[in-house]
Design a protein around this motif. Sequence first.
Motif, PDB file in Angstrom:
ATOM      1  N   ARG A 154       7.944 -56.656  40.680  1.00 50.34           N
ATOM      2  CA  ARG A 154       8.171 -55.245  40.347  1.00 50.34           C
ATOM      3  C   ARG A 154       9.312 -55.111  39.339  1.00 50.34           C
ATOM      4  O   ARG A 154       9.230 -54.295  38.414  1.00 50.34           O
ATOM      5  CB  ARG A 154       8.492 -54.456  41.615  1.00 50.34           C
ATOM      6  CG  ARG A 154       7.292 -54.161  42.468  1.00 50.34           C
ATOM      7  CD  ARG A 154       7.645 -53.229  43.635  1.00 50.34           C
ATOM      8  NE  ARG A 154       6.590 -53.245  44.598  1.00 50.34           N
ATOM      9  CZ  ARG A 154       6.634 -53.845  45.786  1.00 50.34           C
ATOM     10  NH1 ARG A 154       7.729 -54.468  46.170  1.00 50.34           N
ATOM     11  NH2 ARG A 154       5.606 -53.811  46.604  1.00 50.34           N
ATOM     12  N   ALA A 155      10.361 -55.900  39.526  1.00 45.63           N
ATOM     13  CA  ALA A 155      11.485 -55.864  38.582  1.00 45.63           C
ATOM     14  C   ALA A 155      11.026 -56.328  37.203  1.00 45.63           C
ATOM     15  O   ALA A 155      11.413 -55.746  36.176  1.00 45.63           O
ATOM     16  CB  ALA A 155      12.636 -56.729  39.095  1.00 45.63           C
ATOM     17  N   GLN A 156      10.200 -57.369  37.173  1.00 44.37           N
ATOM     18  CA  GLN A 156       9.688 -57.856  35.893  1.00 44.37           C
ATOM     19  C   GLN A 156       8.799 -56.808  35.234  1.00 44.37           C
ATOM     20  O   GLN A 156       8.880 -56.604  34.009  1.00 44.37           O
ATOM     21  CB  GLN A 156       8.907 -59.158  36.096  1.00 44.37           C
ATOM     22  CG  GLN A 156       9.779 -60.352  36.419  1.00 44.37           C
ATOM     23  CD  GLN A 156       8.968 -61.603  36.702  1.00 44.37           C
ATOM     24  OE1 GLN A 156       7.758 -61.540  36.900  1.00 44.37           O
ATOM     25  NE2 GLN A 156       9.644 -62.750  36.725  1.00 44.37           N
ATOM     26  N   VAL A 157       7.965 -56.147  36.005  1.00 45.62           N
ATOM     27  CA  VAL A 157       7.102 -55.093  35.455  1.00 45.62           C
ATOM     28  C   VAL A 157       7.958 -53.975  34.883  1.00 45.62           C
ATOM     29  O   VAL A 157       7.685 -53.467  33.785  1.00 45.62           O
ATOM     30  CB  VAL A 157       6.133 -54.557  36.537  1.00 45.62           C
ATOM     31  CG1 VAL A 157       5.505 -53.234  36.113  1.00 45.62           C
ATOM     32  CG2 VAL A 157       5.048 -55.569  36.824  1.00 45.62           C
ATOM     33  N   ALA A 158       8.998 -53.576  35.607  1.00 49.98           N
ATOM     34  CA  ALA A 158       9.871 -52.512  35.114  1.00 49.98           C
ATOM     35  C   ALA A 158      10.539 -52.926  33.804  1.00 49.98           C
ATOM     36  O   ALA A 158      10.592 -52.139  32.840  1.00 49.98           O
ATOM     37  CB  ALA A 158      10.927 -52.165  36.169  1.00 49.98           C
ATOM     38  N   GLU A 159      11.041 -54.150  33.750  1.00 51.89           N
ATOM     39  CA  GLU A 159      11.691 -54.640  32.530  1.00 51.89           C
ATOM     40  C   GLU A 159      10.694 -54.707  31.367  1.00 51.89           C
ATOM     41  O   GLU A 159      10.989 -54.270  30.251  1.00 51.89           O
ATOM     42  CB  GLU A 159      12.325 -56.011  32.767  1.00 51.89           C
ATOM     43  CG  GLU A 159      12.944 -56.643  31.536  1.00 51.89           C
ATOM     44  CD  GLU A 159      14.095 -55.843  30.961  1.00 51.89           C
ATOM     45  OE1 GLU A 159      14.348 -55.999  29.750  1.00 51.89           O
ATOM     46  OE2 GLU A 159      14.727 -55.064  31.703  1.00 51.89           O
ATOM     47  N   LEU A 160       9.519 -55.236  31.636  1.00 49.53           N
ATOM     48  CA  LEU A 160       8.511 -55.320  30.573  1.00 49.53           C
ATOM     49  C   LEU A 160       8.051 -53.932  30.134  1.00 49.53           C
ATOM     50  O   LEU A 160       7.792 -53.713  28.936  1.00 49.53           O
ATOM     51  CB  LEU A 160       7.318 -56.160  31.045  1.00 49.53           C
ATOM     52  CG  LEU A 160       7.589 -57.659  31.189  1.00 49.53           C
ATOM     53  CD1 LEU A 160       6.380 -58.355  31.810  1.00 49.53           C
ATOM     54  CD2 LEU A 160       7.924 -58.274  29.850  1.00 49.53           C
ATOM     55  N   SER A 161       7.978 -53.011  31.059  1.00 48.88           N
ATOM     56  CA  SER A 161       7.594 -51.645  30.692  1.00 48.88           C
ATOM     57  C   SER A 161       8.646 -51.018  29.790  1.00 48.88           C
ATOM     58  O   SER A 161       8.311 -50.342  28.806  1.00 48.88           O
ATOM     59  CB  SER A 161       7.414 -50.788  31.946  1.00 48.88           C
ATOM     60  OG  SER A 161       6.327 -51.258  32.697  1.00 48.88           O
ATOM     61  N   ARG A 162       9.919 -51.243  30.122  1.00 48.43           N
ATOM     62  CA  ARG A 162      10.994 -50.732  29.252  1.00 48.43           C
ATOM     63  C   ARG A 162      10.918 -51.366  27.869  1.00 48.43           C
ATOM     64  O   ARG A 162      11.057 -50.691  26.847  1.00 48.43           O
ATOM     65  CB  ARG A 162      12.353 -50.989  29.889  1.00 48.43           C
ATOM     66  CG  ARG A 162      12.701 -50.050  31.017  1.00 48.43           C
ATOM     67  CD  ARG A 162      14.154 -50.186  31.438  1.00 48.43           C
ATOM     68  NE  ARG A 162      14.469 -51.487  31.992  1.00 48.43           N
ATOM     69  CZ  ARG A 162      14.323 -51.839  33.268  1.00 48.43           C
ATOM     70  NH1 ARG A 162      13.863 -50.960  34.126  1.00 48.43           N
ATOM     71  NH2 ARG A 162      14.644 -53.039  33.682  1.00 48.43           N
TER      72      ARG A 162
END
Length: 163
Positions: free
Chosen positions: A96-104
């Motif tokens: 989830r943290a990786q998804v959030a970072e990639l989304s940003r």
Amino acid sequence: MASSSGTATTSSGGSYPLQISGSDEDLQRLMDQKKRKRMVSNRESARRSRMRKQKHLDDLLTQVSQLRNGNSEVLANVSTTMQHYTRVETENSVLRAQVAELSRRLESLNQIMAFMNQPIDAGCGLAVEQYCVGGTELIDEFMDNSLSCFYANQPILASADMI
């Protein structure tokens, strides 16, 4: 009680007359024999009862042992499942943290693309050959406008190994 004359008499516990055809000794032996037979029968019945009770107790102890073993297996399975759940939950948190970072990052790249697709100035519409003629013009234009229109049509893709 019984009389020795062989006449009618009453039993010790009842009011009905009994006919005695033998001597008192025969009667006493018969009563003793019945009493011994009843005692043996009662002892045998008590022995069977104790054996049934012991078998029931043994069966219950076996069942307790089996249930305790089953409980131990269930607790081991629950522990293993909880460890697996915790590991998966940790992995999900990381993802989830990786998804959030990639989304940003993707949002930032999309903003850059939107900015680059806007008409910047008249210099951006010039042919590449015009920039190559005077060597410093390309550098000056690039420095004035840090996002050059040369890169406006390049696709931007996000990948998992960007983190």
